[in-house]
Design a protein around this motif. Structure first.
Motif, PDB file in Angstrom:
ATOM      1  N   LEU A 230      -0.477  -0.476 -15.839  1.00  0.00           N
ATOM      2  CA  LEU A 230      -1.167  -1.449 -14.997  1.00  0.00           C
ATOM      3  C   LEU A 230      -2.509  -0.931 -14.496  1.00  0.00           C
ATOM      4  N   GLU A 231      -3.494  -1.806 -14.511  1.00  0.00           N
ATOM      5  CA  GLU A 231      -4.783  -1.534 -13.875  1.00  0.00           C
ATOM      6  C   GLU A 231      -4.568  -1.527 -12.361  1.00  0.00           C
ATOM      7  N   PRO A 232      -5.497  -0.981 -11.576  1.00  0.00           N
ATOM      8  CA  PRO A 232      -5.316  -0.914 -10.126  1.00  0.00           C
ATOM      9  C   PRO A 232      -5.039  -2.274  -9.458  1.00  0.00           C
ATOM     10  N   LEU A 233      -5.741  -3.329  -9.855  1.00  0.00           N
ATOM     11  CA  LEU A 233      -5.497  -4.644  -9.248  1.00  0.00           C
ATOM     12  C   LEU A 233      -4.090  -5.135  -9.572  1.00  0.00           C
ATOM     13  N   ALA A 234      -3.670  -4.962 -10.811  1.00  0.00           N
ATOM     14  CA  ALA A 234      -2.327  -5.375 -11.212  1.00  0.00           C
ATOM     15  C   ALA A 234      -1.265  -4.570 -10.457  1.00  0.00           C
TER      16      ALA A 234
END
Length: 111
Positions: free
Chosen positions: A91-95
């Motif tokens: 996961l990316e940071p926002l996700a």
């Protein structure tokens, strides 16, 4: 639109659980989602009901209250599968932030 009709349309949704295929997302406290009216931009355009819960990545709309309800539930199901069920390393940071927000307010249970 009469005040009584508008009040009914804009009554908040209280979501305690959302069914998945073989399990259920259960909220620790009801998730309260407040609808709003999105007026038409041009004459002849539709008036939509909208609901946004940014921290849970919910951005739903519908022509009717029932359509909005189904869209909200669809957003929750999609987000649970796309973020909560994913490995943190994928996961990316926002996700990851969205995943953490869901896990702070809900859990999945069998049945």
């Amino acid at each position: 639109m009469s005040t009584a009709v508008q009040t009914d349309l804009l009554a908040p949704f209280e979501i305690w659980e959302v069914r998945l295929d073989q399990s259920t997302i259960k909220f620790f406290e009801p998730l309260v989602v407040q609808p709003a009216i999105l007026p038409p931009e041009e004459p002849g355009d539709n008036t939509y009901l909208i609901a946004d819960v940014p921290e849970l990545n919910i951005s739903s709309h519908g022509l009717t209250r029932d359509e909005l309800w189904e869209c909200i539930l669809g957003d929750i199901r999609f987000n649970w599968a796309a973020f909560v069920c994913e490995n943190d390393g994928c996961l990316e940071p926002l996700a990851k932030s969205i995943k953490d927000s869901y896990l702070a307010v809900a859990e999945v249970v069998d049945g």
